[in-house]
Motif scaffolding. Structure first.
Motif, PDB file in Angstrom:
ATOM      1  N   PHE A 397      -3.407   5.753  -1.832  1.00 19.08           N
ATOM      2  CA  PHE A 397      -4.403   6.868  -1.950  1.00 19.08           C
ATOM      3  C   PHE A 397      -5.766   6.547  -1.434  1.00 19.08           C
ATOM      4  O   PHE A 397      -6.046   5.065  -1.176  1.00 19.08           O
ATOM      5  CB  PHE A 397      -4.700   6.931  -3.806  1.00 19.08           C
ATOM      6  CG  PHE A 397      -3.449   7.361  -4.595  1.00 19.08           C
ATOM      7  CD1 PHE A 397      -3.214   8.750  -4.284  1.00 19.08           C
ATOM      8  CD2 PHE A 397      -2.673   6.632  -5.073  1.00 19.08           C
ATOM      9  CE1 PHE A 397      -2.244   9.238  -5.282  1.00 19.08           C
ATOM     10  CE2 PHE A 397      -1.539   6.827  -5.558  1.00 19.08           C
ATOM     11  CZ  PHE A 397      -1.359   8.427  -5.810  1.00 19.08           C
ATOM     12  N   LEU A 398      -6.459   7.500  -1.197  1.00 14.16           N
ATOM     13  CA  LEU A 398      -7.936   7.226  -0.334  1.00 14.16           C
ATOM     14  C   LEU A 398      -9.030   7.450  -1.490  1.00 14.16           C
ATOM     15  O   LEU A 398      -9.030   8.139  -2.233  1.00 14.16           O
ATOM     16  CB  LEU A 398      -8.196   8.015   1.004  1.00 14.16           C
ATOM     17  CG  LEU A 398      -7.246   7.869   1.968  1.00 14.16           C
ATOM     18  CD1 LEU A 398      -7.376   8.818   2.951  1.00 14.16           C
ATOM     19  CD2 LEU A 398      -7.172   6.315   2.433  1.00 14.16           C
ATOM     20  N   ARG A 399     -10.053   6.521  -1.214  1.00 15.69           N
ATOM     21  CA  ARG A 399     -11.323   6.575  -2.178  1.00 15.69           C
ATOM     22  C   ARG A 399     -12.524   6.405  -1.018  1.00 15.69           C
ATOM     23  O   ARG A 399     -12.496   5.434  -0.567  1.00 15.69           O
ATOM     24  CB  ARG A 399     -11.488   5.662  -3.229  1.00 15.69           C
ATOM     25  CG  ARG A 399     -12.667   5.867  -4.048  1.00 15.69           C
ATOM     26  CD  ARG A 399     -12.705   4.902  -5.021  1.00 15.69           C
ATOM     27  NE  ARG A 399     -11.853   4.861  -6.002  1.00 15.69           N
ATOM     28  CZ  ARG A 399     -11.711   4.053  -7.185  1.00 15.69           C
ATOM     29  NH1 ARG A 399     -12.439   2.860  -7.019  1.00 15.69           N
ATOM     30  NH2 ARG A 399     -10.940   4.353  -7.875  1.00 15.69           N
ATOM     31  N   ASN A 400     -13.013   7.648  -0.848  1.00 14.23           N
ATOM     32  CA  ASN A 400     -14.298   7.747   0.135  1.00 14.23           C
ATOM     33  C   ASN A 400     -13.786   7.265   1.381  1.00 14.23           C
ATOM     34  O   ASN A 400     -14.588   6.518   2.107  1.00 14.23           O
ATOM     35  CB  ASN A 400     -15.543   6.607  -0.110  1.00 14.23           C
ATOM     36  CG  ASN A 400     -16.107   7.045  -1.445  1.00 14.23           C
ATOM     37  OD1 ASN A 400     -16.114   8.185  -1.805  1.00 14.23           O
ATOM     38  ND2 ASN A 400     -16.398   6.080  -2.473  1.00 14.23           N
ATOM     39  N   GLY A 401     -12.504   7.648   1.872  1.00 19.82           N
ATOM     40  CA  GLY A 401     -11.880   7.526   2.912  1.00 19.82           C
ATOM     41  C   GLY A 401     -11.353   6.074   3.403  1.00 19.82           C
ATOM     42  O   GLY A 401     -10.800   5.737   4.486  1.00 19.82           O
ATOM     43  N   SER A 402     -11.391   5.082   2.296  1.00 20.58           N
ATOM     44  CA  SER A 402     -10.851   3.933   2.608  1.00 20.58           C
ATOM     45  C   SER A 402      -9.384   3.877   1.456  1.00 20.58           C
ATOM     46  O   SER A 402      -9.188   4.592   0.553  1.00 20.58           O
ATOM     47  CB  SER A 402     -11.466   2.874   2.058  1.00 20.58           C
ATOM     48  OG  SER A 402     -12.668   2.900   3.035  1.00 20.58           O
ATOM     49  N   ASP A 491      10.757 -19.574  -3.973  1.00 19.77           N
ATOM     50  CA  ASP A 491       9.999 -20.110  -4.975  1.00 19.77           C
ATOM     51  C   ASP A 491       8.635 -19.437  -5.087  1.00 19.77           C
ATOM     52  O   ASP A 491       7.897 -19.612  -6.183  1.00 19.77           O
ATOM     53  CB  ASP A 491       9.637 -21.825  -4.865  1.00 19.77           C
ATOM     54  CG  ASP A 491      10.796 -22.632  -4.627  1.00 19.77           C
ATOM     55  OD1 ASP A 491      11.740 -22.295  -5.271  1.00 19.77           O
ATOM     56  OD2 ASP A 491      10.708 -23.373  -3.920  1.00 19.77           O
ATOM     57  N   ASN A 492       8.167 -18.393  -4.218  1.00 13.53           N
ATOM     58  CA  ASN A 492       6.979 -17.724  -4.397  1.00 13.53           C
ATOM     59  C   ASN A 492       7.085 -16.295  -4.182  1.00 13.53           C
ATOM     60  O   ASN A 492       8.241 -15.802  -3.799  1.00 13.53           O
ATOM     61  CB  ASN A 492       6.051 -18.304  -3.208  1.00 13.53           C
ATOM     62  CG  ASN A 492       5.881 -19.804  -3.348  1.00 13.53           C
ATOM     63  OD1 ASN A 492       4.858 -20.146  -3.697  1.00 13.53           O
ATOM     64  ND2 ASN A 492       6.563 -20.584  -2.711  1.00 13.53           N
ATOM     65  N   ALA A 493       6.031 -15.788  -4.581  1.00 11.54           N
ATOM     66  CA  ALA A 493       6.090 -14.235  -4.585  1.00 11.54           C
ATOM     67  C   ALA A 493       5.094 -14.161  -3.472  1.00 11.54           C
ATOM     68  O   ALA A 493       4.018 -14.554  -3.466  1.00 11.54           O
ATOM     69  CB  ALA A 493       5.527 -13.374  -5.641  1.00 11.54           C
ATOM     70  N   ALA A 494       5.256 -13.189  -2.393  1.00  3.27           N
ATOM     71  CA  ALA A 494       4.372 -12.796  -1.291  1.00  3.27           C
ATOM     72  C   ALA A 494       4.131 -11.332  -1.334  1.00  3.27           C
ATOM     73  O   ALA A 494       4.954 -10.408  -1.499  1.00  3.27           O
ATOM     74  CB  ALA A 494       4.928 -13.351  -0.028  1.00  3.27           C
ATOM     75  N   TRP A 495       2.928 -11.104  -1.078  1.00  5.09           N
ATOM     76  CA  TRP A 495       2.630  -9.723  -0.859  1.00  5.09           C
ATOM     77  C   TRP A 495       1.258  -9.345   0.105  1.00  5.09           C
ATOM     78  O   TRP A 495       0.419 -10.638   0.184  1.00  5.09           O
ATOM     79  CB  TRP A 495       2.470  -9.080  -2.417  1.00  5.09           C
ATOM     80  CG  TRP A 495       0.943  -9.474  -3.062  1.00  5.09           C
ATOM     81  CD1 TRP A 495      -0.129  -8.853  -3.063  1.00  5.09           C
ATOM     82  CD2 TRP A 495       0.934 -10.462  -3.927  1.00  5.09           C
ATOM     83  NE1 TRP A 495      -1.073  -9.523  -3.864  1.00  5.09           N
ATOM     84  CE2 TRP A 495      -0.441 -10.498  -4.505  1.00  5.09           C
ATOM     85  CE3 TRP A 495       1.880 -11.638  -4.221  1.00  5.09           C
ATOM     86  CZ2 TRP A 495      -0.981 -11.626  -5.085  1.00  5.09           C
ATOM     87  CZ3 TRP A 495       1.263 -12.654  -5.119  1.00  5.09           C
ATOM     88  CH2 TRP A 495       0.087 -12.676  -5.431  1.00  5.09           C
ATOM     89  N   PHE A 496       1.027  -8.186   0.435  1.00  2.00           N
ATOM     90  CA  PHE A 496      -0.090  -7.844   1.077  1.00  2.00           C
ATOM     91  C   PHE A 496      -1.041  -6.976   0.151  1.00  2.00           C
ATOM     92  O   PHE A 496      -0.598  -6.113  -0.795  1.00  2.00           O
ATOM     93  CB  PHE A 496       0.153  -6.833   2.293  1.00  2.00           C
ATOM     94  CG  PHE A 496       0.663  -7.523   3.443  1.00  2.00           C
ATOM     95  CD1 PHE A 496       0.042  -8.425   4.344  1.00  2.00           C
ATOM     96  CD2 PHE A 496       2.111  -7.144   3.770  1.00  2.00           C
ATOM     97  CE1 PHE A 496       0.468  -9.103   5.314  1.00  2.00           C
ATOM     98  CE2 PHE A 496       2.517  -7.658   5.057  1.00  2.00           C
ATOM     99  CZ  PHE A 496       1.824  -8.740   5.683  1.00  2.00           C
ATOM    100  N   ASP A 497      -2.373  -7.434   0.179  1.00  2.00           N
ATOM    101  CA  ASP A 497      -3.547  -6.345  -0.479  1.00  2.00           C
ATOM    102  C   ASP A 497      -3.866  -5.677   0.790  1.00  2.00           C
ATOM    103  O   ASP A 497      -4.538  -6.416   1.622  1.00  2.00           O
ATOM    104  CB  ASP A 497      -4.480  -7.241  -1.123  1.00  2.00           C
ATOM    105  CG  ASP A 497      -4.200  -7.547  -2.205  1.00  2.00           C
ATOM    106  OD1 ASP A 497      -3.345  -7.117  -3.177  1.00  2.00           O
ATOM    107  OD2 ASP A 497      -4.491  -9.004  -2.491  1.00  2.00           O
ATOM    108  N   ILE A 498      -3.728  -4.295   0.789  1.00  2.69           N
ATOM    109  CA  ILE A 498      -4.121  -3.552   1.902  1.00  2.69           C
ATOM    110  C   ILE A 498      -5.249  -2.647   1.588  1.00  2.69           C
ATOM    111  O   ILE A 498      -5.264  -2.064   0.524  1.00  2.69           O
ATOM    112  CB  ILE A 498      -3.183  -2.753   2.509  1.00  2.69           C
ATOM    113  CG1 ILE A 498      -1.701  -3.635   2.748  1.00  2.69           C
ATOM    114  CG2 ILE A 498      -3.362  -2.095   3.807  1.00  2.69           C
ATOM    115  CD1 ILE A 498      -0.545  -2.909   3.249  1.00  2.69           C
TER     116      ILE A 498
END
Length: 788
Positions: A397-402, A491-498
């Motif tokens: 989803f976009l908020r103010n184009g981001s 042993d770890n969880a990996a993820w991107f915050d985009i």
């Protein structure tokens, strides 16, 4: 020479004779004889520390003096010392019992899990044995909390009482992270117009404040400074040159640490404590003065946040924006970086060896920087292709184009895939190597500074120290990339915050341990003598199994673990009405929002405001606020919402307007006090189940499944119960408070697990029926209580 009040905490004193003659003087011998009687050794060394004279060796190993149970009873009993020194004193059996249990954990090196209901007086219950222990054994106790509010209460309200009733001269010190303190070396850097623009109003305000500040702590400012501005003047581990700094003796951070070394009660937050524990686990041991001075006893208040705090601390991160912020420090040709300013200064010096350094910066360092900067474009272009591919496949989803807070989980198969290796692992590895190459060039610059003549080095001392300080930043940044890439997907969880614009997205790569329990066992439970965990919300169905499982306490087999629950002394059966309407559909229903908002309008009007409305999602908060707030405004009831203003200001506004309402989410479910008439009605719009699609939650659930357990019953449900108890706890903060708690989630009535939520609450009045009936019950309860 160190005075006895400091020396007595140690087994020996090391005295320096700058002359090189390490024979003891008459005064030395007299002091050594005195210390010998206390079992403390006395050694003499020279400036080079290559000679040592043992005047008297340490001869006694101190044995701890235990706290007597009667000492606590004398303070907290109905006619005890506290009753004579506290006007609003109320005897609480649970407070005595808890305090004795804390003492036992200190005496016998135990771990204690102590749930203390609201109103028990848990702060005094653990502070009294902490002070007694510190006095008897001259040993430090660390008290760790999750919130600033509790730290302030302990330091400014509770500790003065404890010192008075125990007639104690032991001072408590609040330890803050180094980022809270002003760095005088950085300040000099700015005042020399390095990175400083004269038209920067906020920076000018900070510089003016700094001239008269007594502590150099950001809390002294009357406003919260912009992060980018404060970063330019705040203390920074990578920038710090320690004892080599000309401001070392007057350094605000060092002064605070010296005060900590002189205190036996330290108040910290969970993050600082974990940082200190981590450093000690890397071989520094328990007796070193690190972020904190040495300690062996720990009390965790607000302990229900331990898992979350530990996960946050041990998470490795890398971001594109963070990289470019980092290398901006070294941009020679920008005219604004510290290197550019120093190069220009050196070039105009008229001193040949300094001008030569300027050429090194302008040519060698600049060339090396340009190579690093240029290579990063290609690297991030490749990573961006991978991120854009994610955006093509995943809804956002976009908020103010981001992009609005998109999280994308990187599973083990993806982490090990060729595509992920080619588009992320390999590019980041190359980036790490390129930073290493830049560090080599920068290291040669630092080496050349060491060859300057003594006179020239003294003249440009500050500039040299600034240049060298920034080498630490390069090494730290490179190490963080290496640590992240070496993380095991098992042993770890990996993820991107985009986030950012879809056409040029920004990202943060996160890697967090799934099982924090084993880490805590190895670095905390197996190392420190006594650990007390306390909170009003640790148990589920009167058991601590869930808390022990998520924190790794279930793995402990070499220490006794005590488990106790102390019920609240408040009369919930009289003070609280709990209502649960049956005609509001389940949260996933199409009609839920309309029915929810209709109920809020009717019942808040009935209570005359004074309401907390707590949500589990900001999206639902916005939908309800936009519909309900205008209606309440028309009948004279002001409503606030989380995000409208800074949290402390928002809460103050709510408290000052007694009939106002506050619509809030996550952070307001706990750690928020609004006692008295300002809060009469708490609405829990939904059972607080965590979103199962959050990467770290998803990984923990999968791990539980692998162990053959039930993820819902063994993790999701108990976690929601703890959160539910926290939300419920916002209403009654003193014995005079009363009101209503409403739960607008019919699943608590229709699902088999609903009973678990009710069993975890103190016994109170209960009503269930349609919304109209609940409105009448609310009105009657308020009338009954106001008549009393």
């Amino acid at each position: 020479m160190a005075p006895y009040d400091i020396v007595q905490r140690y087994n020996a004193i090391l005295h320096n004779h700058p002359s090189g003659d390490i024979k003891p003087s008459y005064q030395d011998m007299e002091y050594a004889k005195f210390l010998q009687k206390q079992g403390i050794g006395f050694f003499i060394t020279n400036n080079g520390a290559d000679k040592l004279n043992t005047v008297t060796p340490p001869v006694v190993i101190f044995k701890n003096k235990k706290i007597n149970e009667e000492e606590i009873r004398e303070v907290l009993s109905p006619n005890g010392v506290l009753s004579k020194n506290k006007e609003d004193f109320e005897f609480r059996e649970g407070q005595i019992e808890m305090s004795i249990e804390v003492a036992k954990s200190f005496n016998d090196n135990r771990i204690a899990i102590l749930e203390a209901g609201t109103g028990t007086g848990k702060s005094l219950a653990y502070l009294i044995p902490a002070y007694l222990w510190a006095k008897k054994n001259n040993e430090r106790v660390v008290i760790s909390t999750n919130t600033i509010n509790l730290q302030s209460q302990i330091l400014n309200k509770d500790i003065p009482i404890v010192k008075k009733i125990l007639n104690s001269d032991i001072n408590a010190v609040l330890i803050k992270g180094r980022k809270n303190y002003l760095c005088k070396l950085k300040l000099l850097n700015l005042q020399s117009e390095l990175e400083f623009e004269r038209d920067n109003r906020e920076m000018n305000e900070i510089l003016n404040w700094a001239q008269n500040s007594s502590t150099g702590c950001v809390d002294e400012l009357s406003y919260i400074p912009n992060n980018n501005v404060w970063d330019k003047v705040s203390s920074d581990n990578d920038f710090c040159v320690g004892r080599r700094c000309s401001f070392y003796e007057s350094c605000f951070l060092q002064i605070s640490r010296r005060k900590a070394s002189e205190s036996n009660i330290l108040i910290v937050n969970h993050h600082i404590l974990f940082a200190d524990i981590e450093i000690r686990s890397l071989g520094k041991g328990l007796d070193e003065n690190l972020l904190l001075p040495p300690y062996r006893k720990i009390i965790f208040d607000e302990a229900h946040n331990i898992e979350k705090s530990a996960n946050s601390f041990f998470t490795n991160q890398f971001s594109k924006s963070g990289f470019y912020k980092f290398i901006a420090n070294y941009r020679v040709k920008s005219g604004k970086s510290f290197l550019s300013s120093i190069a220009n200064k050196f070039l105009k010096s008229g001193i040949q060896e300094i001008e030569k350094i300027s050429v090194t910066i302008s040519e060698d360092i600049n060339n090396s920087f340009n190579l690093l900067n240029a290579s990063s474009f290609e690297i991030f272009e490749k990573i961006n292709d991978y991120i854009k591919n994610i955006l093509d496949k995943k809804e956002y989803f976009l908020r103010n184009g981001s992009i609005n807070n998109l999280q994308y989980r990187i599973r083990k198969e993806e982490w090990l895939s060729r595509e992920f290796n080619d588009y992320l692992i390999e590019p980041l590895s190359i980036l790490g190597k390129n930073i290493g190459q830049f560090n080599k060039s920068y290291g040669l610059l630092c080496d050349s500074l060491d060859s300057l003549s003594e006179k020239v080095a003294a003249k440009y001392e500050f500039d040299i120290k600034i240049i060298k300080a920034f080498q630490n930043k390069i090494e730290t940044f490179q190490s963080s990339i290496t640590a992240l890439l070496n993380s095991s997907p098992d042993d770890n969880a990996a993820w991107f915050d985009i986030f950012g614009k879809p056409e040029d997205p920004l990202f943060t790569l996160n890697v967090s341990p799934v099982n924090i329990g084993q880490i805590l066992k190895d670095k905390l439970y197996d190392v420190f003598d006594s650990i007390v965990f306390t909170s009003a919300t640790l148990s589920v169905d009167n058991k601590f199994n869930f808390f022990k499982n998520i924190t790794g306490l279930s793995l402990v087999n070499n220490k006794t673990i005590t488990e106790k629950i102390y019920d609240s002394p408040f009369d919930y059966l009289t003070q609280v009405l709990f209502v649960s309407p049956v005609d509001i559909p389940e949260p996933n229903s199409y009609y839920y929002n309309d029915k929810l908002n209709e109920y809020l309008k009717d019942t808040i009007e009935e209570t005359g405001g004074s309401t907390f409305v707590l949500f589990t999602s900001y999206n639902q908060l916005q939908k309800s606020y936009s519909d309900v707030a205008p209606y309440l405004e028309k009948i004279g009831l002001r409503s606030y919402y989380q995000g409208e203003m800074q949290k402390e200001k928002l809460l103050d506004s709510f408290k000052n307007d007694i009939s106002s309402n506050l619509f809030a989410t996550d952070s307001f479910w706990e750690g928020v006090d609004a006692p008295g008439d300002t809060l009469k009605y708490v609405v829990l719009t939904k059972l607080p189940f965590r979103m199962p699609n959050e990467p770290i939650e998803e990984a923990k659930i999968e791990d539980i499944q692998k162990k053959g357990l039930n993820p819902f019953n063994d993790y999701t449900l108990p976690k929601a119960v703890i959160r539910f108890k926290q939300g419920f706890g916002r209403l009654i903060r003193t014995k005079k408070d009363y009101g209503i708690v409403a739960l607008l989630d019919s699943r608590v009535l229709t699902k088999s697990y609903g009973k678990l939520f009710f069993r975890s609450l103190p016994r109170c009045k209960f009503a269930s029926g349609n919304s109209g009936e609940m409105k009448k019950e609310i009105a009657q309860h308020l009338k009954d209580m106001s008549d009393k």
